[in-house]
Design a protein around this motif. Sequence first.
Motif, PDB file in Angstrom:
ATOM      1  N   LYS A 338       0.844  -1.656  -0.343  1.00 25.50           N
ATOM      2  CA  LYS A 338      -0.200   0.735  -0.423  1.00 25.50           C
ATOM      3  C   LYS A 338       0.945   1.112  -0.081  1.00 25.50           C
ATOM      4  CE  LYS A 338      -3.623  -1.477   1.855  1.00 25.50           C
ATOM      5  NZ  LYS A 338      -4.577  -1.778   3.334  1.00 25.50           N
ATOM      6  N   ALA A 339       2.233   0.935   0.595  1.00 19.82           N
ATOM      7  CA  ALA A 339       2.605   2.287   0.632  1.00 19.82           C
ATOM      8  C   ALA A 339       3.709   2.580  -0.465  1.00 19.82           C
ATOM      9  CB  ALA A 339       3.711   1.827   1.864  1.00 19.82           C
ATOM     10  N   GLN A 340       4.169   1.729  -1.606  1.00 17.06           N
ATOM     11  CA  GLN A 340       4.427   1.554  -2.652  1.00 17.06           C
ATOM     12  C   GLN A 340       3.563   2.045  -3.877  1.00 17.06           C
ATOM     13  OE1 GLN A 340       8.025   1.623  -2.868  1.00 17.06           O
ATOM     14  NE2 GLN A 340       7.746   1.628  -0.148  1.00 17.06           N
ATOM     15  N   GLY A 341       2.361   2.225  -3.527  1.00 15.60           N
ATOM     16  CA  GLY A 341       1.472   2.585  -4.101  1.00 15.60           C
ATOM     17  C   GLY A 341       0.802   1.331  -5.965  1.00 15.60           C
ATOM     18  N   LEU A 342       1.428  -0.101  -4.826  1.00 13.36           N
ATOM     19  CA  LEU A 342       0.906  -1.449  -5.753  1.00 13.36           C
ATOM     20  C   LEU A 342      -0.489  -1.529  -5.282  1.00 13.36           C
ATOM     21  CD1 LEU A 342       4.478  -3.237  -5.602  1.00 13.36           C
ATOM     22  CD2 LEU A 342       4.217  -1.903  -7.206  1.00 13.36           C
ATOM     23  N   TRP A 343      -0.413  -1.424  -4.455  1.00  8.94           N
ATOM     24  CA  TRP A 343      -2.089  -2.466  -3.713  1.00  8.94           C
ATOM     25  C   TRP A 343      -3.457  -1.269  -5.223  1.00  8.94           C
ATOM     26  CZ3 TRP A 343      -2.497  -5.964  -1.049  1.00  8.94           C
ATOM     27  CH2 TRP A 343      -4.174  -6.250   0.499  1.00  8.94           C
ATOM     28  N   SER A 344      -2.757  -0.453  -5.320  1.00  8.19           N
ATOM     29  CA  SER A 344      -3.846   0.358  -6.423  1.00  8.19           C
ATOM     30  C   SER A 344      -3.496   0.245  -7.637  1.00  8.19           C
ATOM     31  CB  SER A 344      -3.979   1.831  -6.122  1.00  8.19           C
ATOM     32  OG  SER A 344      -2.714   2.524  -6.240  1.00  8.19           O
ATOM     33  N   LEU A 345      -2.822  -1.307  -7.820  1.00 11.20           N
ATOM     34  CA  LEU A 345      -2.582  -1.368  -9.886  1.00 11.20           C
ATOM     35  C   LEU A 345      -3.768  -2.239  -9.956  1.00 11.20           C
ATOM     36  CD1 LEU A 345       1.458  -1.160 -10.044  1.00 11.20           C
ATOM     37  CD2 LEU A 345      -0.245   0.830 -11.420  1.00 11.20           C
ATOM     38  N   PRO A 346      -3.919  -2.319 -11.563  1.00 13.76           N
ATOM     39  CA  PRO A 346      -4.667  -3.817 -11.692  1.00 13.76           C
ATOM     40  C   PRO A 346      -4.084  -4.972 -11.184  1.00 13.76           C
ATOM     41  CG  PRO A 346      -4.568  -1.954 -13.555  1.00 13.76           C
ATOM     42  CD  PRO A 346      -3.798  -1.515 -12.330  1.00 13.76           C
ATOM     43  N   HIS A 347      -4.724  -5.750 -10.628  1.00 17.34           N
ATOM     44  CA  HIS A 347      -4.992  -7.398 -10.521  1.00 17.34           C
ATOM     45  C   HIS A 347      -5.402  -8.218 -11.454  1.00 17.34           C
ATOM     46  CE1 HIS A 347      -2.983  -4.742  -7.168  1.00 17.34           C
ATOM     47  NE2 HIS A 347      -2.840  -5.132  -7.054  1.00 17.34           N
ATOM     48  N   PRO A 348      -4.811  -8.981 -12.286  1.00 17.43           N
ATOM     49  CA  PRO A 348      -5.525  -9.726 -13.278  1.00 17.43           C
ATOM     50  C   PRO A 348      -5.353 -11.206 -13.042  1.00 17.43           C
ATOM     51  CG  PRO A 348      -3.492  -8.871 -14.447  1.00 17.43           C
ATOM     52  CD  PRO A 348      -3.144  -8.190 -13.053  1.00 17.43           C
ATOM     53  N   TRP A 349      -6.089 -11.496 -11.824  1.00 22.02           N
ATOM     54  CA  TRP A 349      -5.205 -12.801 -11.170  1.00 22.02           C
ATOM     55  C   TRP A 349      -5.819 -13.784 -11.629  1.00 22.02           C
ATOM     56  CZ3 TRP A 349      -6.005 -11.730  -5.294  1.00 22.02           C
ATOM     57  CH2 TRP A 349      -5.045 -11.404  -5.006  1.00 22.02           C
ATOM     58  N   LEU A 350      -5.867 -14.822 -11.419  1.00 22.78           N
ATOM     59  CA  LEU A 350      -5.669 -16.417 -11.915  1.00 22.78           C
ATOM     60  C   LEU A 350      -5.875 -17.327 -10.889  1.00 22.78           C
ATOM     61  CD1 LEU A 350      -7.666 -17.704 -14.248  1.00 22.78           C
ATOM     62  CD2 LEU A 350      -5.017 -18.897 -14.279  1.00 22.78           C
ATOM     63  N   ASN A 351      -7.134 -17.619 -10.176  1.00 22.74           N
ATOM     64  CA  ASN A 351      -6.850 -18.966  -9.718  1.00 22.74           C
ATOM     65  C   ASN A 351      -8.852 -19.551  -9.507  1.00 22.74           C
ATOM     66  OD1 ASN A 351      -6.590 -17.081  -6.058  1.00 22.74           O
ATOM     67  ND2 ASN A 351      -7.368 -15.427  -7.683  1.00 22.74           N
ATOM     68  N   VAL A 352      -7.405 -21.216  -9.763  1.00 24.07           N
ATOM     69  CA  VAL A 352      -8.205 -22.120 -10.197  1.00 24.07           C
ATOM     70  C   VAL A 352      -8.020 -23.520  -9.594  1.00 24.07           C
ATOM     71  CG1 VAL A 352      -7.876 -21.822 -12.685  1.00 24.07           C
ATOM     72  CG2 VAL A 352      -6.142 -23.018 -11.620  1.00 24.07           C
ATOM     73  N   PHE A 353      -8.823 -23.824  -8.902  1.00 24.61           N
ATOM     74  CA  PHE A 353      -8.510 -25.877  -8.802  1.00 24.61           C
ATOM     75  C   PHE A 353      -8.096 -26.530  -9.312  1.00 24.61           C
ATOM     76  CE2 PHE A 353     -11.608 -23.757  -6.148  1.00 24.61           C
ATOM     77  CZ  PHE A 353     -10.748 -23.057  -4.652  1.00 24.61           C
ATOM     78  N   VAL A 354      -7.333 -27.759  -9.469  1.00 29.49           N
ATOM     79  CA  VAL A 354      -6.766 -28.512 -10.170  1.00 29.49           C
ATOM     80  C   VAL A 354      -6.922 -30.093 -10.563  1.00 29.49           C
ATOM     81  CG1 VAL A 354      -4.470 -29.380 -12.126  1.00 29.49           C
ATOM     82  CG2 VAL A 354      -5.102 -26.611 -11.656  1.00 29.49           C
ATOM     83  N   PRO A 355      -7.225 -31.017 -10.680  1.00 28.20           N
ATOM     84  CA  PRO A 355      -7.428 -32.076 -10.524  1.00 28.20           C
ATOM     85  C   PRO A 355      -6.131 -32.529 -10.117  1.00 28.20           C
ATOM     86  CG  PRO A 355      -8.252 -31.737 -12.630  1.00 28.20           C
ATOM     87  CD  PRO A 355      -7.586 -30.699 -12.811  1.00 28.20           C
ATOM     88  N   GLN A 356      -5.691 -33.377  -8.760  1.00 28.19           N
ATOM     89  CA  GLN A 356      -4.595 -33.863  -8.477  1.00 28.19           C
ATOM     90  C   GLN A 356      -3.942 -34.079 -10.113  1.00 28.19           C
ATOM     91  OE1 GLN A 356      -3.781 -37.517  -7.567  1.00 28.19           O
ATOM     92  NE2 GLN A 356      -2.271 -37.577  -7.545  1.00 28.19           N
TER      93      GLN A 356
END
Length: 486
Positions: A338-356
Amino acid sequence: MSNPILPRRTVFRGALLAAAAAFNPVGRSWASETRPGFISPPPLDGQLLLDDAARTAAAEDYGHIVHHRPWAVLVPGSVNDIVKMVRFARSHGLRIAGSSALGDSHSTQGQAQVAAGIVIDMSALSTLHSIDATSAWVDAGVQWLQLLNATVLQGKSPPTLTDYLELSIGGTLSVGGIGGQAFRSGLQVDNVLELEVVTGRGDLVRCSPTSHKMLFDSVRGGLGQFGIIVRARIRLVAVPSHARTYTALYNSLPAFLADQKSLTDDGRFDYVEGSVVTAADGSRSFQLETVRYFDPRAPPDDAALLAGLAFQPGTARATDTSYFDFVNRLAPLVAFLKAQGLWSLPHPWLNVFVPQARAATFVQYVLDNTPPEEIGEDPVLLYAFRPSRLTAPFVRVPLGSHAFLFSLLRTANPGTPGNVAALLAKNQLFLDKLKQLGGKAYPISSGPRTPAEWRQHFGVRWPWFAIAKRAFDPDNVLTPGQGIFA
């Protein structure tokens, strides 16, 4: 505890002037004063905000990618305010959604936003009503960190916690809530005992496994489609005062995955996670992170806990902290971002569940198509859990005895539209590959966006999902940002 603990935010009636507002059902517009042809909303304990600042904040989330401005923002002074506004929205064809905290909702693709509708700032409801030996009864706007600050003093904790604790309880219960304890205790939605919900019909209902069970099962992990969670009874368990964290590095992805699977079966640790580590030269290794909770009078046996694991010799490390400092370990990093301003940048996250069975194939495919500069120092999580521990029917995970959470928690830096679009296109490439392998998106980030894609996501559960929508939100009032229903 008989007396309510003070809420995180003060009561708005005393802090702010109530906003007088009126709605034009023909022109679909709002005004700050009554006019001919306009309808006054119901009287509220809180307020309905129409100013640009509040509406702009409601058009943001942690992703900083999708921006849908609502017509108004409800800051509820009571649960009854939410009941009234849902009924008002239903009567006049408006859409409505609850957001955990305006401008800091931790979804990344506009899931909690409402174009030309009403957003509810759920952080206004943040009282811990009671804590006893086995549970806590809390408002949905309470953060997990706030709850822990109270329960750890009594040697208690929710069984499963997300790594980042400044998330609202209602928000994570609407999607799932996964962490390194999930292999043992399930998701956060699997550890809720009772809910108070405002349905899309505008009914306030208390539900549990023995009362209004269909609503209870629908709302847990139901993506806000059936009701707005306003209060929850969270299961608590006893926890020792200290935690020993072990880390070790692997060069072999298959060996790393195999050891995680083994550890989730034998239960020697209380917490099992892992990550992909990218070195300065671009090479990659895999870091195991496991934790054993303990009383200082009986410290863990390091040799026994690490026996049989195939990590690189000489890479194992152990660190002792208090239990609270362990579960809140991301606080310094978050403050830095947050102090570095990175919190406010876009976050194109990918979260997935993968079969073992296909985890090594999929993870290697993603890494081969993700150059180090696209990740930088952002975390890439990879850890095992057991689907059999999950009970909420609409939290979709792969079939099989084990699955893996795989998360690219990327920051788009620079946050230019072109760079964001390129990373989102990569996410779609990976999602297409995941579908071929039988995996599922964890829909807090990139995932299904159209009704057809959502039907595929829910699979055999889709008919039940559609029935629950007709039962609890027949006019499609709630949470349009997911794009599930046209």
